[in-house]
Design an enzyme around this catalytic site. Structure first.
Site, mmCIF file in Angstrom:
data_model
loop_
_atom_site.group_PDB
_atom_site.id
_atom_site.type_symbol
_atom_site.label_atom_id
_atom_site.label_comp_id
_atom_site.label_asym_id
_atom_site.label_seq_id
_atom_site.Cartn_x
_atom_site.Cartn_y
_atom_site.Cartn_z
ATOM 1 C CG ASP A 210 66.545 35.349 89.636
ATOM 2 O OD1 ASP A 210 67.044 34.731 88.675
ATOM 3 O OD2 ASP A 210 65.362 35.201 89.966
ATOM 4 C CG ASP A 214 63.078 37.858 85.391
ATOM 5 O OD1 ASP A 214 63.871 38.461 84.638
ATOM 6 O OD2 ASP A 214 63.408 36.880 86.082
ATOM 7 N NE ARG A 266 68.005 33.512 81.370
ATOM 8 C CZ ARG A 266 67.599 32.816 82.428
ATOM 9 N NH1 ARG A 266 66.994 33.457 83.425
ATOM 10 N NH2 ARG A 266 67.790 31.517 82.511
#
Length: 392
Positions: A210, A214, A266
């Protein structure tokens, strides 16, 4: 059960270690506070466990000891020093994960408030682990080599994209609804299980990774500095979804002096947040055989990004849109400004702006002395990642 017995032995060892360690000296990086040059320096600053009593300073090298240290002292200040390899799927924590349910029970390390978690030396490694900060305040994570977790049970979502996708749940570090967090001088990588070693199923790569790091759910006052991120697809998500409108006015995050090496996208992708990105070095290729560069900075729904003096060395990239893009719906975009950044040695904004609104609606509330982008590469290569700190 051997797992419970080993955990108890780990806790006993932990107590002995706490009693035997002296108070950290001023030269020890474990007592440093977050600098004023990022969001973590705001709101009273970030000190982690710097005020820890001598009995709340732990030096450990196993999963069971780490779990015991995390729980010890509650939210009182604590410093946890790791050395060697700490593997959440090692025998002292129950062994290899056997199912998705088993993995969810044992992969997460939930840090409390007023904690410093720091590696000793250059080779401290955290494996099969998801560090979670949820509803906490005043946490520092430094000098760890984090192997991005590879979930044993990726989930197929036929409605993700036009042809479906495999999704996994666990990040290297997840910050949720937390304040005053400094994440500094760590290294994150998918290696040794890079994406080229994963199978294809349903016509798509069965992605077991993943995010690397984050930040979500209204978190604030976060500084991410001097880290090395490498060999990863979806690296940093700031804001979890377009529908989570409670993130509006939050997600205040600084990225500075980080090295992004062969990170596909990202770096970061931002929704809603007031994110300052300065003096970072991005290195990659749009034809990389595994981690093909797609974009670096994602200007997603209601993002408010200030980018300054970053250096992008991306083979095959030629324009700002290769670096800064809206990865979501065209009707849900954000605002971004850039000044002083270079793309392959030329001004990032040459030929005009990056086609985003520049009405970010905020100014940086702290002072930071910015390097010229031409000096960023060497500075970052010299300083980012592990092994650069003195930890006693």
């Amino acid at each position: 059960m051997n797992f419970k017995r080993n955990a108890l032995l780990g806790a006993i060892t932990l107590c002995w270690a706490a009693a035997s360690v002296q108070t950290a000296s001023a030269a020890d990086a474990s007592v440093e506070r977050a600098p004023s040059t990022g969001w973590a320096g705001q709101n009273g600053g970030t000190t982690g466990g710097a005020a820890a009593a001598s009995t709340a300073i732990y030096k450990i090298n196993s999963a069971s000891q780490l779990l015991a240290a995390v729980k010890a002292q509650g939210d009182k200040p604590k410093i946890i020093k790791l050395y060697g390899t700490v593997d959440m799927a090692a025998s002292d924590n129950g062994g290899a994960f056997t199912s998705a349910a088993d993995e969810s029970q044992r992969i997460q390390i939930k840090l409390g408030s007023n904690t410093t978690l720091i590696g000793v030396g250059s080779d401290t490694k955290l494996v099969n682990a998801n560090l979670v900060l949820n509803g906490v305040q005043n946490v520092i994570i430094r000098n760890l080599n984090i192997v991005n977790p590879c979930s044993i049970s990726p989930v197929w979502d036929p409605n993700d994209g036009s042809a479906g996708n495999w999704n996994s749940e666990y990040d290297g570090i997840t910050v949720l609804n937390s304040k005053n967090v400094w994440i500094d001088h760590n290294s994150f990588t998918d290696a040794p299980k890079t994406d080229d070693k994963l199978p294809t199923q349903n016509g798509k790569l069965k992605q077991c990774h993943d995010g690397a790091l984050d930040v979500k759910n209204g978190s604030d006052y976060i500084t991410i500095s001097n880290n090395r991120f490498e060999l990863h697809e979806k690296n940093n998500l700031i804001g979890s979804s377009d529908s989570k409108t409670t993130d509006e006015g939050h997600l205040t995050v600084t990225f500075n002096n980080n090295h992004f090496l062969n990170v596909a996208e990202r770096a970061p992708r931002v929704r809603f947040g007031k994110v300052h990105i300065y003096n970072n070095y991005f290195e990659g290729s749009r034809s990389h055989p595994v981690y093909r560069h797609q974009y670096s900075i994602g200007v997603a729904y209601k993002a408010k990004i200030i980018s300054q003096n970053n250096a992008f060395d991306i083979v095959g990239a030629s324009k700002c849109a290769d670096i800064m893009t809206n990865p979501g719906s065209s009707s849900k975009t954000g605002a971004a400004t850039d000044s002083g950044s270079l793309l392959n040695g030329a001004a990032l904004t040459a030929g005009g702006a990056c086609s985003f609104s520049t009405s970010v609606g905020w100014t940086v509330p702290y002072s930071a002395t910015l390097l010229n982008a031409s000096a960023v590469k060497q500075s970052v290569l010299n300083n980012a990642g592990t092994g650069k700190l003195t930890v006693n």
